[in-house]
Design an enzyme around this catalytic site. Structure first.
Site, PDB file in Angstrom:
ATOM      1  N   TYR B 128      34.019  44.527  26.253  1.00 51.12           N
ATOM      2  CA  TYR B 128      34.889  43.343  26.244  1.00 51.12           C
ATOM      3  C   TYR B 128      34.272  42.199  27.067  1.00 51.12           C
ATOM      4  CZ  TYR B 128      39.234  44.997  24.021  1.00 51.12           C
ATOM      5  OH  TYR B 128      40.201  45.413  23.145  1.00 51.12           O
ATOM      6  N   SER B 129      34.253  42.392  28.401  1.00 53.44           N
ATOM      7  CA  SER B 129      33.839  41.310  29.297  1.00 53.44           C
ATOM      8  C   SER B 129      32.387  40.919  29.061  1.00 53.44           C
ATOM      9  CB  SER B 129      33.972  41.744  30.754  1.00 53.44           C
ATOM     10  OG  SER B 129      35.311  41.958  31.079  1.00 53.44           O
ATOM     11  N   GLU B 244      47.008  49.531  27.490  1.00 47.87           N
ATOM     12  CA  GLU B 244      46.264  49.818  28.703  1.00 47.87           C
ATOM     13  C   GLU B 244      47.166  49.671  29.929  1.00 47.87           C
ATOM     14  OE1 GLU B 244      42.932  47.224  29.231  1.00 47.87           O
ATOM     15  OE2 GLU B 244      42.213  48.272  31.009  1.00 47.87           O
ATOM     16  N   ASN B 383      45.263  40.354  38.497  1.00 47.17           N
ATOM     17  CA  ASN B 383      46.682  40.192  38.810  1.00 47.17           C
ATOM     18  C   ASN B 383      47.143  38.742  38.665  1.00 47.17           C
ATOM     19  OD1 ASN B 383      46.474  42.885  39.266  1.00 47.17           O
ATOM     20  ND2 ASN B 383      47.536  42.858  41.244  1.00 47.17           N
ATOM     21  N   GLU B 384      46.210  37.816  38.791  1.00 44.16           N
ATOM     22  CA  GLU B 384      46.568  36.417  38.547  1.00 44.16           C
ATOM     23  C   GLU B 384      46.865  36.204  37.057  1.00 44.16           C
ATOM     24  OE1 GLU B 384      44.027  37.451  40.459  1.00 44.16           O
ATOM     25  OE2 GLU B 384      44.954  36.881  42.359  1.00 44.16           O
TER      26      GLU B 384
END
Lengths: 402, 397
Positions: B128-129, B244, B383-384
């Site tokens: 993905y990344s 996920e 988390n942002e």
């Protein structure tokens, strides 16, 4: 995360260590859903911000008609009492959902004091006094105030200087109780006093339910910052009958701890309503307040703060559910669960309240908007029946021994 | 409402507890106890035992190999696994690409790929990344150009966990450079042995080799390995992210983590008292434990909502945020608890002198684990990003 579906209400049967018990049903019964809907609709009609302000500003500081209507038109005061006493057969869950709805309008009704505390004590002791008084609570004819706190005692329920001395068949009360919410409205006082022992000794503590107009009771009445009425109550040689004693003489502390735990969870439920409104009110305001050419709700720093508020509200609901379902466990487990809940909810109330005011800006600190009044109630809830620190310490004593 | 298991559920609990006790590999237990890195075979040994029993994929529909358990049974299962300190199964096949394949794949794709995921014969990784596409995943640039029955893929992926062991990877690639960011992406399954695929290790702060760079140079991938429609890969990606996040709260494992800290704090001395009697340390444990209870009951409320027919929704971001924060606090407290003996670094350090041990066993991995666990608030959508999701999807702002 709404709870749906219809299931029977079951009492928790405890037969194993605490960490082996797990939720398996989070649904409300049809009756519970109906109670919530009925009350919510009634409060929407009667408890808007202006009406509440008028009640508080009136001579008595309340609208007695609301209490009568809750009792007689809605049957709401019987929700948590047995059918034999004329109630709907509910218990802790009904108290919790009613308190949450009352919190959503920051109602100043003496439900906590009369039904949760007074009713809770009467249900626990049963017998003739319960048979006599509970139907009067359900009918709306009795209002009970809980006179337990003393200036030196802080949150220690056993730290009592008020004395009840045996005198023939009855007792004579002397002492001073502080900040007795709802005392100016009360027909009865639920009083903790020492029939023996001293200091904070567990033995020698007794609980009495007495007529609020008994000779020798002196009250100094005042409003509270969160819209209620309260009193300093002085007992000056107050003669009370022997049958005012609830439970056994000198052995009242476990009963007092139990009803205070029940009341603590009830104010946590109220806090869920109060903080939910603080959050939704803040969202609504942020959507319509424009600065720098756009609604302030578009600013990520405010969005994340409102998300953090949301998470605190949701976790408060989770903890309140958890503690409500554990109120009938053995004392040590009940206390640990209640303290865990109150510690978490106290901090949530502070964070959500302060964040609501900050997001509103200057208008948030005026009396003009409801938001500030929700903040004031949230702030008083933080320390009611013990601050976060008090409850963390109690939790530690119960669960984190060396 | 009630807090109790039914007699059938208690019987189930006993059944799975017994199964774990009788079947968990002894050698795996000792590798864990001694704090060594787990090899591919270590992971697979437990995987294969569960696969043989038919319990490898409890969340899958029965027709594809699931167990048909209720939400409560799955909850009991995860509690028991954590209580017995079992190693986790790798999520990339079972929790990520598997559900995408049985939801979006063709019958041929299901037949080709699902059995290998269940058996453990195929080890999967997630492409993905990219170096330029982290939180802004949709800006990815790895390109797939159609050439007859194949795509030719060029680009670079990163943070690819356990790619060093992988047989297959699922990749997000750009198939239309002119479309808006999220609309030109396709979801491809790539055999990691294909010429042109290169895996290079990235070593993280605890010294672990968990993550990798994956380079793709003129890699030929059959069109038949594309899941769902061309340029609709983002639909699969979003579906996968929601999956996920469920279970990411890791409540059962964190409960065990808290118990370990308590046990360390009762052993460690702080002057003339055990560390747990230090009021500051004690308060931190209490806060952690209470926050974990709040997370647990929030997850249970969410599961009850799911059982009543609501799928995992954006509130699962709340579970990710709080769950990851708690995992981090556990590692923080463990490191704090071991004091001086957080410092010695054991990786690559020879076995040897058992008569003069270096600190207590429980201290050996405290610092590396603390360093490594900083990942939990970054991966799976930082988390942002999770807060952005709640703001948009739940609060509507």
């Amino acid at each position: 995360m709404r709870n749906v579906d219809i299931k029977m209400l079951k009492q928790v049967q405890h037969d194993g260590p605490l960490d082996r018990i797990t939720i398996m049903d989070f649904s409300y019964t049809e009756t519970q859903d109906m109670i919530r809907e009925t009350l919510s609709r009634f409060l929407a009609d009667t408890y808007d911000f202006d009406s509440r302000n008028k009640m508080i500003a009136s001579a008595s500081g309340r609208d007695a008609g609301i209490w009568k209507a809750l009792a007689q038109d809605l049957g709401m005061l019987g929700a948590s009492f047995s059918e034999e006493h004329g109630g709907l057969g509910g218990g802790h869950l009904e108290n919790a959902l009613i308190m949450e709805e009352l919190g959503k309008v920051i109602a100043i009704e003496p439900y906590l004091q009369t039904v949760v505390l007074g009713g809770g004590a009467l249900k626990a002791v049963g017998g003739a006094i319960a048979d006599a008084v509970i139907p009067e609570i359900i009918g709306g004819n009795v209002i009970i105030a809980f006179a337990y706190a003393e200036p030196q005692g802080r949150y220690n329920l056993a730290n009592i200087r008020t004395t009840a001395k045996k005198d023939g068949a009855g007792y004579v009360l002397n002492g001073h109780k502080g900040v007795v919410y709802a005392a100016p409205w009360a027909t009865h006082l639920l009083v903790t006093a020492r029939t023996g022992g001293s200091g904070s000794e567990p033995n020698g503590v007794s609980l009495f339910l007495i007529d609020a107009n008994t000779a020798g009771i002196v009250r100094r009445d005042y409003p509270t910052v969160d819209g209620f009425q309260a009193s300093e109550v002085y007992f000056e040689n107050v003669a009370i009958p022997g049958d005012a004693l609830l439970g056994d003489e000198g052995a009242g502390l476990p009963l007092i701890e139990r009803i205070v735990d029940e009341a603590t969870v009830a104010v946590c439920a109220e806090a869920c309503g109060v903080t939910a409104k603080l959050h939704s009110g803040t969202l609504e305001y942020a959507r319509q307040r424009n600065q720098f050419g756009q609604p302030i709700s578009r600013f990520q720093v405010l969005q994340h703060r409102m998300v953090d508020m949301f998470m605190e509200v949701e976790q408060s609901k989770s903890m309140t559910t958890m503690a409500t379902l554990k109120l009938d466990l053995p004392a040590a487990e009940r206390m640990a669960a209640v303290s865990a809940c109150k510690a978490k909810v106290s901090r949530a109330a502070k964070f959500v309240g302060q964040s609501a005011i900050q997001t509103h800006g200057g208008i948030g600190i005026t009396q003009e908007l409801a938001i500030g009044h929700f903040f004031k109630r949230a702030t008083m809830i933080e320390s009611q029946f013990g601050s976060a620190d008090h409850h963390y310490a109690r939790f530690e004593r119960l669960t984190l021994a060396d | 409402m009630q807090l109790e298991f039914s007699p059938e559920e208690l019987a189930f609990q006993q059944e799975v507890r017994t199964f774990i006790a009788e079947n968990y590999p002894e050698n795996l237990r000792s590798v864990q106890d001694e704090g060594h890195d787990l090899s591919k075979e270590d992971f697979l040994s437990w995987h294969r035992i569960l696969a043989k029993k038919g319990w490898i994929a409890p969340a899958w529909p029965v027709e594809y190999g699931g167990t048909g358990w209720t939400a409560t049974q799955r909850f009991i299962w995860s509690e028991e696994l954590a209580a017995a300190d079992c190693v986790g199964t790798m999520p990339f096949g079972l929790s990520m690409v598997g559900p995408v394949i049985y939801t979006f794949g063709t019958p041929e794709q299901k037949a080709q790929f699902l059995p290998g995921i269940l058996s453990g014969d195929d080890w999967w990784c997630q492409g993905y990344s990219e170096p330029g596409a982290g939180s802004d995943l949709a800006s990815l640039r790895t390109k797939a150009v159609r050439d007859g029955d194949h795509y030719v893929v060029n680009g670079q992926k990163t943070w690819t966990t356990m790619a060093q062991h992988a047989d297959w990877g699922f990749f997000l690639v750009r198939t239309d450079s002119d479309a808006k960011a999220q609309e030109g992406i396709s979801f491809l399954l790539i055999n990691m042995k294909t010429p042109g695929v290169t895996v290079r290790p990235i070593i993280t702060l605890g010294g672990e080799h968990e993550v990798n760079e994956v380079w793709l140079e003129d890699v030929r991938v059959p069109v038949a390995n594309r899941i769902y429609e061309e340029n609709k890969g983002w639909t699969c990606a979003k579906f996968l992210l929601a999956h996920e996040r469920t279970g990411i709260a890791a409540v059962a494992r964190s409960k065990r983590g808290v118990e370990k800290i308590k046990s360390i704090a009762r052993t460690e001395q702080d002057g003339d008292r055990p560390l747990i009697a230090n009021p500051f340390f004690k308060r931190k444990i209490a806060e952690l434990e209470i926050d974990l209870t709040a997370l647990e009951f929030t997850e249970l409320r969410s599961l009850a909502g799911e059982a009543a027919g609501k799928g995992p929704g954006p509130e699962s971001s709340l579970l990710k945020i709080k769950g990851s924060e708690i995992q981090q606090r556990i590692t923080e407290l463990a490191l704090e608890a071991v004091g001086h003996y957080g410092a010695p670094y054991f990786r690559g350090f020879g076995e040897g002198d058992n008569e003069h041990p270096i600190g207590p066993d429980y201290a050996h991995r405290a610092a590396p684990t603390y360093f490594n666990t900083r990942k939990t608030t970054i991966y799976g959508g930082s988390n942002e990003i999770q807060r952005n999701i709640i703001a948009k999807m739940v609060l509507g702002i």
